[in-house]
Each structure stands twice: as structure tokens, then as C-alpha cells.
Design an enzyme around this catalytic site. Sequence first.
Site, PDB file in Angstrom:
ATOM      1  N   HIS A  22      32.448  16.594 -19.325  1.00 30.79           N
ATOM      2  CA  HIS A  22      32.681  16.613 -17.924  1.00 30.79           C
ATOM      3  C   HIS A  22      33.939  17.133 -17.583  1.00 30.79           C
ATOM      4  O   HIS A  22      35.069  17.191 -18.409  1.00 30.79           O
ATOM      5  CB  HIS A  22      33.163  15.039 -17.385  1.00 30.79           C
ATOM      6  CG  HIS A  22      33.413  14.906 -16.131  1.00 30.79           C
ATOM      7  ND1 HIS A  22      34.326  13.845 -15.799  1.00 30.79           N
ATOM      8  CD2 HIS A  22      32.984  15.385 -15.088  1.00 30.79           C
ATOM      9  CE1 HIS A  22      34.315  13.775 -14.439  1.00 30.79           C
ATOM     10  NE2 HIS A  22      33.651  14.675 -14.068  1.00 30.79           N
ATOM     11  N   ASP A  30      28.795  39.070 -14.454  1.00 29.55           N
ATOM     12  CA  ASP A  30      28.075  39.955 -14.316  1.00 29.55           C
ATOM     13  C   ASP A  30      28.356  41.279 -15.456  1.00 29.55           C
ATOM     14  O   ASP A  30      29.252  41.179 -16.367  1.00 29.55           O
ATOM     15  CB  ASP A  30      28.218  40.716 -12.874  1.00 29.55           C
ATOM     16  CG  ASP A  30      29.441  41.069 -12.247  1.00 29.55           C
ATOM     17  OD1 ASP A  30      29.998  41.703 -13.311  1.00 29.55           O
ATOM     18  OD2 ASP A  30      29.966  41.096 -11.407  1.00 29.55           O
ATOM     19  N   ASP A  65      29.942  18.883 -11.175  1.00 29.59           N
ATOM     20  CA  ASP A  65      30.961  17.967 -11.013  1.00 29.59           C
ATOM     21  C   ASP A  65      31.084  17.681  -9.469  1.00 29.59           C
ATOM     22  O   ASP A  65      31.625  18.374  -8.709  1.00 29.59           O
ATOM     23  CB  ASP A  65      32.380  18.448 -11.582  1.00 29.59           C
ATOM     24  CG  ASP A  65      33.495  17.258 -11.764  1.00 29.59           C
ATOM     25  OD1 ASP A  65      33.082  16.373 -11.018  1.00 29.59           O
ATOM     26  OD2 ASP A  65      34.319  17.544 -12.309  1.00 29.59           O
ATOM     27  N   MET A  75      34.132  34.864  -7.422  1.00 28.59           N
ATOM     28  CA  MET A  75      35.136  35.949  -7.549  1.00 28.59           C
ATOM     29  C   MET A  75      34.869  36.490  -5.947  1.00 28.59           C
ATOM     30  O   MET A  75      34.136  36.986  -5.664  1.00 28.59           O
ATOM     31  CB  MET A  75      34.874  36.913  -8.673  1.00 28.59           C
ATOM     32  CG  MET A  75      35.884  38.007  -8.370  1.00 28.59           C
ATOM     33  SD  MET A  75      35.510  39.434  -9.627  1.00 28.59           S
ATOM     34  CE  MET A  75      35.774  38.748 -11.303  1.00 28.59           C
ATOM     35  N   TYR A 114      39.989  35.944 -13.563  1.00 29.13           N
ATOM     36  CA  TYR A 114      40.086  36.601 -14.868  1.00 29.13           C
ATOM     37  C   TYR A 114      40.785  35.296 -15.673  1.00 29.13           C
ATOM     38  O   TYR A 114      40.534  34.973 -16.692  1.00 29.13           O
ATOM     39  CB  TYR A 114      40.530  37.647 -15.022  1.00 29.13           C
ATOM     40  CG  TYR A 114      39.957  38.893 -14.669  1.00 29.13           C
ATOM     41  CD1 TYR A 114      38.742  38.974 -14.377  1.00 29.13           C
ATOM     42  CD2 TYR A 114      40.680  40.094 -14.170  1.00 29.13           C
ATOM     43  CE1 TYR A 114      37.834  40.039 -14.085  1.00 29.13           C
ATOM     44  CE2 TYR A 114      39.860  41.462 -14.021  1.00 29.13           C
ATOM     45  CZ  TYR A 114      38.680  41.098 -13.979  1.00 29.13           C
ATOM     46  OH  TYR A 114      38.015  42.359 -13.512  1.00 29.13           O
ATOM     47  N   TYR A 132      30.121  41.485  -7.228  1.00 28.90           N
ATOM     48  CA  TYR A 132      30.827  40.118  -6.980  1.00 28.90           C
ATOM     49  C   TYR A 132      29.683  38.925  -6.985  1.00 28.90           C
ATOM     50  O   TYR A 132      29.621  37.986  -6.501  1.00 28.90           O
ATOM     51  CB  TYR A 132      31.251  40.086  -5.629  1.00 28.90           C
ATOM     52  CG  TYR A 132      32.289  40.882  -5.220  1.00 28.90           C
ATOM     53  CD1 TYR A 132      33.660  40.763  -5.599  1.00 28.90           C
ATOM     54  CD2 TYR A 132      32.086  41.961  -4.287  1.00 28.90           C
ATOM     55  CE1 TYR A 132      34.631  41.518  -5.482  1.00 28.90           C
ATOM     56  CE2 TYR A 132      33.094  43.004  -4.052  1.00 28.90           C
ATOM     57  CZ  TYR A 132      34.472  42.742  -4.543  1.00 28.90           C
ATOM     58  OH  TYR A 132      35.488  43.464  -4.394  1.00 28.90           O
TER      59      TYR A 132
END
Length: 143
Positions: A22, A30, A65, A75, A114, A132
Site C-alpha cells: 500500500h 514511454d 490507492d 508527466m 523524474y 507525454y
Amino acid sequence: MLKGIPSIISPELMKILMEMGHGDEIVLADANFPSASHAQHHLIRCDGRGIPELLAAILKFFPLDTYVEHPVTLMDVVEGEQFQPTIWENYETFIQKEQAISLQMEYVDRFAFYERAKKAYAIVATGESAQYANIILKKGVLT
């Protein structure tokens, strides 16, 4: 062989999904993402596969979650770019279908993404060519 597990999910990926607890996060990266240099814990190669098909398969097993505001992070487009990634709509469709929840996705800039990826439990390097397309999933609990 096991029944019902899509062939796109390798044994290594299934093991990682099962090990995660959890709050742990997994990055589906990508083809342009610097996966090898950012994976601090686990790097899984899934070359030649797209993120949408992988996401759809993972969400059959992976609870998001529901105790956090944003269990899905994308991103964001670089400031000033006039570009709306159509792949994000695919993600939203898969998530609503498999998780039966409506959620607000979080969008973070490239460098923040990042840094967050470095802390993820695992990064899955894909062959996804859409711009993206990077996505972070936060694991929830079974209810």
C-alpha cells in the site's frame, strides 16, 4: 502457465506487482523516458509494448490507492507547448472501467516527475512512442 493472466504481463512484472505494498508506486515509462538511469529499485523491460495495453492488463490486478487525492500521476506538457496528449483519455477510460472509480489525475512537470520516478518501487520501460505517455500508479488495498 496460469489462467487469466494476460501474456503482456511477464512473470517478473507480476512478481513486482505482488511485492508492492500500500502506497508503493510503479512508473509505466514511454520509450523516451530515462528508465535505466532513474530506476533505483527495480527496472522491468517491456520493449515493444504500448502503455495503454499494459495499463489495461495491470489494472485487472492492481488496486489504486483510494486514500490519497491523486493515485495516478502524469508527466505534464512542458509550459508553452500547445499540445493535449490524446493518450491521457485512454488512461482515464481504462481506469474508470477497471477500477470503477472516477478520479482526478495529478499532472507534474518533467523534472518533478523524474524525481518521483527515482523513488518508485519499479519502473517499467516500454516501447510506447506517444508523447507525454509516462504515468505513475500508487498501489492501494484490496477491499
